[in-house]
Design an enzyme around this catalytic site. Structure first.
Site, PDB file in Angstrom:
ATOM      1  N   LYS A  85      -7.055   6.515  -3.945  1.00  0.00           N
ATOM      2  CA  LYS A  85      -7.231   6.020  -2.571  1.00  0.00           C
ATOM      3  C   LYS A  85      -7.179   4.494  -2.577  1.00  0.00           C
ATOM      4  CE  LYS A  85      -8.408   9.784  -0.108  1.00  0.00           C
ATOM      5  NZ  LYS A  85      -7.651  10.225   1.058  1.00  0.00           N
ATOM      6  N   THR A  86      -7.057   3.920  -1.379  1.00  0.00           N
ATOM      7  CA  THR A  86      -6.784   2.486  -1.249  1.00  0.00           C
ATOM      8  C   THR A  86      -7.906   1.563  -1.733  1.00  0.00           C
ATOM      9  OG1 THR A  86      -5.311   2.910   0.592  1.00  0.00           O
ATOM     10  CG2 THR A  86      -6.240   0.691   0.456  1.00  0.00           C
ATOM     11  N   ASP A 118       0.832  -1.210   0.000  1.00  0.00           N
ATOM     12  CA  ASP A 118       0.000   0.000   0.000  1.00  0.00           C
ATOM     13  C   ASP A 118       0.868   1.264   0.000  1.00  0.00           C
ATOM     14  OD1 ASP A 118      -1.931   2.001   0.475  1.00  0.00           O
ATOM     15  OD2 ASP A 118      -3.147   0.633   1.677  1.00  0.00           O
ATOM     16  N   ASN A 128     -12.991   5.685  -0.439  1.00  0.00           N
ATOM     17  CA  ASN A 128     -12.928   4.896   0.808  1.00  0.00           C
ATOM     18  C   ASN A 128     -14.212   5.076   1.606  1.00  0.00           C
ATOM     19  OD1 ASN A 128     -10.374   3.929   0.305  1.00  0.00           O
ATOM     20  ND2 ASN A 128      -9.319   5.345   1.693  1.00  0.00           N
ATOM     21  N   ASP A 131       2.355   2.633   3.285  1.00  0.00           N
ATOM     22  CA  ASP A 131       1.322   3.682   3.358  1.00  0.00           C
ATOM     23  C   ASP A 131       1.171   4.269   4.760  1.00  0.00           C
ATOM     24  OD1 ASP A 131      -1.240   4.916   2.001  1.00  0.00           O
ATOM     25  OD2 ASP A 131      -1.934   4.091   3.906  1.00  0.00           O
ATOM     26  N   HIS A 167      -2.849  11.138  -0.074  1.00  0.00           N
ATOM     27  CA  HIS A 167      -3.046  10.812  -1.498  1.00  0.00           C
ATOM     28  C   HIS A 167      -4.533  10.869  -1.791  1.00  0.00           C
ATOM     29  CE1 HIS A 167      -4.285   6.819  -0.056  1.00  0.00           C
ATOM     30  NE2 HIS A 167      -3.334   7.003   0.854  1.00  0.00           N
ATOM     31  N   HIS A 173       1.768   8.183   5.678  1.00  0.00           N
ATOM     32  CA  HIS A 173       0.791   9.145   6.214  1.00  0.00           C
ATOM     33  C   HIS A 173       1.345   9.851   7.444  1.00  0.00           C
ATOM     34  CE1 HIS A 173      -2.773   8.518   3.813  1.00  0.00           C
ATOM     35  NE2 HIS A 173      -2.585   7.218   3.866  1.00  0.00           N
ATOM     36  N   ASP A 194     -12.690 -10.521   1.541  1.00  0.00           N
ATOM     37  CA  ASP A 194     -13.434 -11.099   2.670  1.00  0.00           C
ATOM     38  C   ASP A 194     -14.933 -10.796   2.582  1.00  0.00           C
ATOM     39  OD1 ASP A 194     -13.045  -8.419   3.087  1.00  0.00           O
ATOM     40  OD2 ASP A 194     -12.181  -8.595   5.089  1.00  0.00           O
ATOM     41  N   HIS A 244      -1.164   3.451  -5.154  1.00  0.00           N
ATOM     42  CA  HIS A 244      -1.026   4.904  -5.363  1.00  0.00           C
ATOM     43  C   HIS A 244       0.267   5.357  -4.718  1.00  0.00           C
ATOM     44  CE1 HIS A 244      -1.979   5.136  -1.160  1.00  0.00           C
ATOM     45  NE2 HIS A 244      -3.059   4.405  -1.383  1.00  0.00           N
TER      46      HIS A 244
END
Ligand code: AMP
Ligand code: ZN
Ligand code: ZN
Length: 392
Positions: free
Chosen positions: A65-66, A31, A87, A189, A334, A193, A137, A237
């Protein structure tokens, strides 16, 4: 004769019966691993992969974004088309807010459109094992990968345990061994941050993930699996620095009766009460350090404007800014325009079906087709372009 051969090849490709090499594909997402971290930091494994395999950068999909991007990597669809448009977002049809911390919404398959690769693979008889990839999941189309882990179950497997888990899967007897293995790692990631992309602590995490991939590859070589495993290491990203004074504030320009909800900060999606989209747009269109669009006027290169989950007005801050009303700490973030190099993500691949070369950065919607190609399976319809440039 040549014509006949051409027709055969064409049919083989279109039927997906070409390329079923029997090799295993392992995909690991790191990430927030900026494409240029290996140029800044000492990453012997990423450098080895670049030297002996395929190296490039991935252009994320908007917003960078993730969740939207991992689900794009898995489906080959833009966020606007697969439905995980951020997100966090307001689903205007149900009135519910989807967010990563809202279990009930996050596990509801209604949000997840398209067909993630673990379902495409399973449908075509390929066993799959997935460690924490966003969406894996969730019972999408009522299905999970053959082996999967629930992200919300604590304690979560450590990053090292995930790598050991991949190796354990690869050591299973052939008839039980998954042919597609995917894993998600939260670093670099998280430190990106907290400390920014150019901090010592983020550098340490880049070195850590590089060494984990190095460990995995050495174990593959030790067991001669490097001859039958295609290893793809990529990211969702990049990361950019934001100073705590760089807030773009919008609330004071809006009347409360205009606004149904404001969700997100890069971009901020503003959901209007009926009849107030223009009022919001006109009040914000000239604010400094941001671009503001009505939903149907978002530039086409961002592929973001048809899903009912996108706000009626989209406010995209300039790099280094966030749409935020409260105080916040300086750090990395990001979500920005995918065309900015700071948002591009690392891509490396090495293995028996992977050429040795460095190629220009390409959009991450192409990854799904590429993985299908490596697995020799037929992709579901998707937004990925021609992937010939990825293939020797
Ligand atoms: P972002 O805000 O885009 O940087 O999101 C990264 C965060 O997403 C990380 O802190 C992860 O903990 C979180 N995340 C990743 N996968 C999942 C998941 N399956 N469920 C909930 N949160 C996740
Ligand atoms: Zn991410
Ligand atoms: Zn992040």
């Amino acid at each position: 004769m040549i014509k006949k051969l051409f027709v055969c090849c064409f049919l083989a490709v279109s039927l997906g019966i070409w390329g079923k090499s029997g090799n295993t594909t392992v995909v690991i997402s790191l990430d927030g691993c900026r494409w240029d971290y290996p140029m800044w930091y000492d990453t012997p494994m990423f450098d080895f992969m670049a030297e002996h395999g395929l190296s490039s950068g991935l252009i994320p999909s908007f917003p960078s974004k993730t969740f939207p991007n991992h689900y794009t990597l898995a489906t080959g669809l833009y966020p606007d088309h697969h439905g995980i448009v951020a997100n966090s977002f307001l689903d205007t049809e149900s009135g519910e807010v989807f967010s990563l911390s809202n279990r009930e919404q996050k596990f509801d398959p209604i949000y997840y459109g398209g067909e993630p690769i673990w379902i495409t693979a399973k449908r075509q008889g390929i066993r799959t094992a997935v460690f924490y990839w966003p969406g894996s999941d969730v019972p999408i189309q009522g299905q999970h990968p053959d082996i999967y882990y629930n992200y919300d179950d604590k304690p979560r497997l450590s990053l090292k345990k995930r790598i050991e888990g991949i190796l354990a899967q690869l050591s299973r007897p052939v008839e039980e061994r998954p042919q597609l293995i995917m894993a998600y790692l939260e670093q670099p990631d998280a430190h990106g941050h907290d400390y920014g992309p150019q901090s010592k602590l983020t550098r340490q995490k880049v070195l850590l993930v590089d060494s984990l991939i190095g460990h995995l590859y050495r174990r593959l070589c030790h067991h001669h699996l490097n001859k039958s495993v295609n290893l793809v290491v990529l990211s969702d990203h990049g990361m950019a620095w934001v100073d705590s004074t760089h807030a773009v504030k919008v609330s004071h320009l809006l009347k409360s009766e205009w606004v149904r909800d404001i969700v997100g900060e890069i971009p901020a999606c503003i959901y209007a009460n009926p009849g107030y989209t223009d009022s919001i747009y006109l009040a914000l269109k000239d604010i400094p350090h941001a671009r503001v669009w009505r939903k149907n006027e978002v530039p086409s290169y961002l592929h973001y404007g048809t899903s009912p989950r996108i706000g009626d007005v989209v406010v995209l801050p300039d790099i280094g800014y966030v749409v935020y009303e409260k105080k916040f700490q300086s750090g990395g973030t990001h979500g920005y325009d995918p065309n900015l190099q700071e948002m591009h993500a690392m891509f490396r691949a090495i293995g028996p079906d992977i050429p040795h070369r460095s190629i220009p950065h390409f959009p991450n919607v192409c990854i799904y087709n590429y993985l299908c190609r490596l697995l020799g399976i037929e992709p579901a319809p998707n937004d990925g372009e021609d992937i010939e440039f990825l293939i020797e």
